[in-house]
Design an enzyme around this catalytic site. Structure first.
Site, short mmCIF file in Angstrom:
data_model
loop_
_atom_site.label_atom_id
_atom_site.label_comp_id
_atom_site.label_asym_id
_atom_site.label_seq_id
_atom_site.Cartn_x
_atom_site.Cartn_y
_atom_site.Cartn_z
N GLY A 12 0.87 -1.44 0.24
CA GLY A 12 0.25 -0.03 -0.04
C GLY A 12 0.63 1.24 -0.20
O GLY A 12 1.55 1.13 0.95
N SER A 134 -2.67 -0.05 8.79
CA SER A 134 -4.04 0.43 8.04
C SER A 134 -4.69 0.04 9.53
O SER A 134 -4.47 -0.77 11.12
CB SER A 134 -4.60 -0.54 7.46
N THR A 135 -5.49 1.30 9.58
CA THR A 135 -6.63 1.07 10.83
C THR A 135 -7.69 -0.40 10.92
O THR A 135 -8.21 -0.23 9.90
CB THR A 135 -7.59 2.78 10.63
N ALA A 171 -1.22 12.92 11.44
CA ALA A 171 -2.63 14.02 10.52
C ALA A 171 -2.04 14.25 9.28
O ALA A 171 -0.95 14.36 8.79
CB ALA A 171 -3.03 14.59 10.99
N ARG A 263 -7.52 19.95 31.78
CA ARG A 263 -8.09 18.39 31.88
C ARG A 263 -9.20 18.91 30.67
O ARG A 263 -9.13 17.86 30.97
CB ARG A 263 -9.03 18.80 33.14
N CYS A 279 -10.60 9.34 7.77
CA CYS A 279 -10.85 8.15 8.73
C CYS A 279 -12.12 8.79 9.78
O CYS A 279 -12.67 7.89 9.81
CB CYS A 279 -9.30 8.86 9.15
N LYS A 342 -8.62 20.03 4.79
CA LYS A 342 -7.72 20.86 5.81
C LYS A 342 -7.49 21.24 5.15
O LYS A 342 -7.00 20.91 3.90
CB LYS A 342 -7.57 19.43 6.84
N ARG A 447 -14.08 28.85 9.29
CA ARG A 447 -13.62 28.92 10.37
C ARG A 447 -12.92 29.76 10.31
O ARG A 447 -11.88 29.60 11.18
CB ARG A 447 -12.23 28.58 8.90
N1 LIG Z 1 -5.31 8.79 4.98
C1 LIG Z 1 -4.59 8.95 7.09
O1 LIG Z 1 -4.01 10.01 6.56
C2 LIG Z 1 -4.16 8.08 7.82
C3 LIG Z 1 -3.58 8.06 9.01
C4 LIG Z 1 -3.83 7.30 9.70
C5 LIG Z 1 -4.42 5.80 9.46
N2 LIG Z 1 -4.44 5.27 8.53
C6 LIG Z 1 -5.53 4.45 7.60
O2 LIG Z 1 -4.39 3.81 7.19
C7 LIG Z 1 -5.01 2.59 6.19
C8 LIG Z 1 -4.19 3.27 4.60
O3 LIG Z 1 -4.90 4.61 4.33
P1 LIG Z 1 -4.31 5.51 3.33
O4 LIG Z 1 -5.19 6.59 3.79
O5 LIG Z 1 -2.73 5.39 2.94
O6 LIG Z 1 -5.29 4.62 1.86
P2 LIG Z 1 -5.27 4.65 0.71
O7 LIG Z 1 -6.19 4.31 -0.36
O8 LIG Z 1 -4.34 6.12 0.36
O9 LIG Z 1 -4.12 3.82 0.64
C9 LIG Z 1 -4.15 2.43 0.24
C10 LIG Z 1 -3.22 1.62 -1.26
O10 LIG Z 1 -2.88 0.28 -1.05
C11 LIG Z 1 -3.27 -0.19 -1.95
N3 LIG Z 1 -3.76 -1.52 -2.08
C12 LIG Z 1 -4.76 -2.33 -1.92
N4 LIG Z 1 -4.87 -3.23 -1.53
C13 LIG Z 1 -4.00 -3.52 -2.32
C14 LIG Z 1 -3.22 -4.79 -2.47
N5 LIG Z 1 -3.98 -6.26 -2.03
N6 LIG Z 1 -1.77 -5.27 -2.92
C15 LIG Z 1 -1.12 -3.77 -2.87
N7 LIG Z 1 -1.61 -2.11 -2.89
C16 LIG Z 1 -2.27 -2.58 -2.76
C17 LIG Z 1 -4.06 0.81 -3.07
O11 LIG Z 1 -3.94 0.41 -4.45
C18 LIG Z 1 -3.84 2.03 -3.16
O12 LIG Z 1 -2.81 3.05 -3.20
C19 LIG Z 1 -7.06 2.51 6.16
O13 LIG Z 1 -7.17 1.99 7.42
C20 LIG Z 1 -6.47 4.19 7.44
O14 LIG Z 1 -7.36 4.47 7.94
C21 LIG Z 1 -4.71 6.61 6.93
O1 LIG Z 2 -10.08 21.33 16.24
C1 LIG Z 2 -10.25 20.81 14.85
C2 LIG Z 2 -9.22 19.59 14.19
C3 LIG Z 2 -9.80 19.99 13.10
N1 LIG Z 2 -10.90 19.99 12.33
C4 LIG Z 2 -11.22 19.38 11.32
O2 LIG Z 2 -11.27 18.05 11.44
C5 LIG Z 2 -11.09 16.87 10.03
C6 LIG Z 2 -9.60 16.07 10.72
O3 LIG Z 2 -8.63 16.69 10.54
P1 LIG Z 2 -7.24 15.64 11.70
O4 LIG Z 2 -7.78 15.28 12.76
O5 LIG Z 2 -6.05 17.07 11.87
O6 LIG Z 2 -6.85 15.10 9.67
P2 LIG Z 2 -7.00 14.10 10.07
O7 LIG Z 2 -5.41 13.33 9.16
O8 LIG Z 2 -7.94 13.10 9.55
O9 LIG Z 2 -5.99 13.01 11.26
C7 LIG Z 2 -7.45 12.59 11.27
O10 LIG Z 2 -7.13 11.06 11.45
C8 LIG Z 2 -6.04 10.18 11.51
C9 LIG Z 2 -6.63 8.67 10.19
O11 LIG Z 2 -6.83 7.54 11.62
C10 LIG Z 2 -5.80 9.95 12.39
O12 LIG Z 2 -3.77 9.27 12.53
C11 LIG Z 2 -4.75 10.77 13.19
O13 LIG Z 2 -4.54 10.95 14.41
C12 LIG Z 2 -6.32 12.12 12.69
O14 LIG Z 2 -6.36 12.77 13.47
C13 LIG Z 2 -10.51 17.87 9.15
O15 LIG Z 2 -11.86 18.63 8.86
C14 LIG Z 2 -10.46 19.37 10.39
O16 LIG Z 2 -10.42 20.13 9.38
C15 LIG Z 2 -11.86 20.13 13.33
O17 LIG Z 2 -13.13 21.18 12.52
N2 LIG Z 2 -11.40 21.46 14.32
#
Ligand SMILES: NC(=O)c1ccc[n+]([C@@H]2O[C@H](COP(=O)([O-])OP(=O)(O)OC[C@H]3O[C@@H](n4cnc5c(N)ncnc54)[C@H](O)[C@@H]3O)[C@@H](O)[C@H]2O)c1
Ligand SMILES: O=c1ccn([C@@H]2O[C@H](COP(=O)(O)OP(=O)(O)O[C@H]3O[C@H](CO)[C@@H](O)[C@H](O)[C@H]3O)[C@@H](O)[C@H]2O)c(=O)[nH]1
Length: 471
Positions: A12, A134-135, A171, A263, A279, A342, A447
């Site tokens: 991925g 992944s989550t 994030a 707190r 997410c 964002k 905002r």
């Molecule tokens: N986007 C975030 O900020 C964020 C942060 C923390 C956790 N997560 C979690 O991480 C995971 C991935 O999120 P993401 O945003 O990177 O997703 P994404 O869609 O950007 O990337 C996932 C990639 O996996 C590839 N893929 C799927 N199946 C595959 C396979 N069998 N072999 C090879 N490649 C394959 C897809 O083609 C894609 O490019 C999710 O579970 C998400 O909830 C995302």
């Molecule tokens: O005070 C705040 C903070 C955030 N947001 C909104 O909330 C959303 C999510 O923001 P942010 O959490 O900063 O970005 P993500 O990239 O979605 O990150 C969240 O989701 C990820 C995927 O699971 C986690 O890994 C991160 O810890 C978690 O912060 C966005 O639309 C922001 O604009 C607000 O409206 N008010």
């Protein structure tokens, strides 16, 4: 027994896999890191000689990829071979909400996780540590284990697997900083040797005190819980934003006043058009599904309200815009500033802008959308073509256009609507904008980032989210 990790494979190459592996490669030059994906176009972009074409925009990412790519960081679609080479395999594939079947609309769709586990079970060689990045719903490690072990039983060769949970908390927009300076690194597992090997990777740049180890289920559940808590704070402050508008209070003052209580804390109290991103919504829906699965209906209902409030906030904003513009926006031009969910990202997944723009289009508005990072093609995918058709196949008059600058979007507009907290929207030239807009002109700032007082001084009517005193 493995003494140290020499070769990592990440399945991925998305928002998590790409930046996470880039930082590991940067901090651990002695480890070879292979990031693989089935999406050829995405891999081509990761390998593009023009670093501004990387598939993901994150401040600082291009510099790291420039440093490491070709040295110990490699992007490819060669999955089998790289699985076979790896001591440790991170699964970073997408886990969206299921669209069909049991749990549709709530449960995570684990088909990409299962496909990855099957590939690993088939091609891995010797002892391999499999890391869930992944989550995932709590207990998924058991499913992965069953798939991996079934294959070992069928082939009776020397394959051995250990499964760890190592959720990612980055994030978007601050991914590199979050990866380089994490609040904590969480590792769940049963095999202490495997846990120690993963700890050793992180110790290259993370302090020991920040590395937390738990059992598998607590680690998996902590990720969903962290996102649910963060989102819950946003829905809470957004509910108060509405109350402030009705009572003459200012939500930003209220947020500061409560946040200074240690707190409660100041983070994640910014009111806005609702949380977006790939997410929060999906992870809460998943939590709701799991609570219901275990018969915990009150707990499920509690978390569902966080999403309901978020939907309500978006609807509320579209309604206010229509009301303020004399009850109709049919044919009126609205400059939409920001489409990403964002600032500092090109990601539009679950962006509040999508629902708000759709509502305004349904009312017949003419939207001119400007975002410094989101492409016209992406907006087209999110909103559909410039004339949208509703479920009864009726044509609305509403249409949208892509604008290349704030000025082009605002020229002749009845209103400016700020939806994303991009830095450049904080310093708009209100004198200039007031002259090119159509009177009576409006600023809707969801905002609270623009200089509304200055805009007002140039004759623009103001609505600022949660500001009962100013509106
Ligand atoms: N986007 C975030 O900020 C964020 C942060 C923390 C956790 N997560 C979690 O991480 C995971 C991935 O999120 P993401 O945003 O990177 O997703 P994404 O869609 O950007 O990337 C996932 C990639 O996996 C590839 N893929 C799927 N199946 C595959 C396979 N069998 N072999 C090879 N490649 C394959 C897809 O083609 C894609 O490019 C999710 O579970 C998400 O909830 C995302
Ligand atoms: O005070 C705040 C903070 C955030 N947001 C909104 O909330 C959303 C999510 O923001 P942010 O959490 O900063 O970005 P993500 O990239 O979605 O990150 C969240 O989701 C990820 C995927 O699971 C986690 O890994 C991160 O810890 C978690 O912060 C966005 O639309 C922001 O604009 C607000 O409206 N008010």
């Amino acid at each position: 027994m493995l003494e140290k990790i020499n070769n990592i494979c990440c399945i991925g190459a998305g928002y998590v896999g790409g930046p996470t592996m880039a930082v590991i490669a940067d901090k651990c030059p002695e480890i070879q890191v292979n990031v693989v994906d089935i999406n050829q176009a995405r891999i081509n972009n990761w390998n593009d000689s023009d670093f501004s074409n990387l598939p993901i925009y994150e401040p600082g990412l291009a510099e790291i990829v420039k440093n490491c790519r070709g040295r110990n960081l490699h992007f490819s679609t060669v999955i089998e071979e790289n699985i076979a080479l790896a001591d440790m395999i991170f699964i970073s594939v997408n886990t969206p909400v299921k669209k069909k079947g049991i749990g549709a609309g709530q449960a995570s769709d684990l088909k990409w996780i299962e496909a990855s586990a099957r590939q690993i079970s088939k091609y891995a060689v010797g002892k391999t540590i499999v890391v869930e990045k992944s989550t995932l719903p709590v207990k998924t490690a058991q499913t992965i284990k069953n798939i991996l072990e079934a294959h070992v039983l069928n082939t009776s060769n020397d394959k051995k697997f250990s499964i760890l949970s190592n959720p990612e908390f980055l994030a978007e927009g601050t991914a590199i900083n979050d990866l380089e300076n994490p609040d904590r690194v969480l590792i769940g597992g049963e095999d202490q040797d495997a846990i120690n090997l993963l700890i050793d990777v992180y110790l290259n740049w993370v302090d020991k005190e920040k590395i937390l180890t738990t059992d598998l289920w607590s680690s998996e559940l902590s990720k969903l819980t962290a996102n649910a808590f963060l989102a819950q704070r946003i829905s809470s402050i957004n509910s108060i934003s509405a109350l402030c508008e009705s009572t003459g209070a200012d939500v930003n003052d209220v947020a500061l006043a409560i946040g200074m209580d240690k707190r409660i804390g100041l983070e994640f109290l910014r009111p806005g058009p609702g949380f977006g991103g790939s997410c929060f919504k999906k992870d809460i829906l998943n939590l709701v599904y799991i609570c219901n699965h275990y018969g915990l209906y009150q707990a499920a209902k509690y978390w569902q309200t966080v999403i309901n409030l978020n939907d309500w906030q978006q609807k509320r904003i579209s309604k206010i815009i229509v009301e303020k513009l004399f009850g109709t926006i049919s044919g009126k031009k609205i400059a939409v500033l920001g489409f990403a969910f964002k600032a500092n990202t090109n990601d539009t997944r679950e962006s509040p802008a999508i629902n708000i723009c759709r509502d305004l289009l349904e009312e017949g508005s003419n939207l001119h959308i400007y975002d410094p990072r989101v492409s016209q093609d992406q907006i087209k995918m999110d909103l559909g073509h410039s004339q949208i058709i509703d479920s009864q196949n009726l044509l609305f008059e509403g249409k949208w256009e892509f604008s290349k600058s704030v000025e082009l979007a605002a020229n002749g507009a009845d209103a400016i609507l700020v939806l994303t907290d991009w830095e450049e929207f904080k310093t708009l030239d209100w004198e200039k904008l007031s002259k090119i807009m159509r009177s009576p002109s409006w600023l809707f700032d969801t905002r609270s980032i623009s200089n509304a007082i200055e805009a007002k001084s140039f004759g623009i009517n103001i609505w600022r989210l949660g500001d009962g005193a100013l509106n």
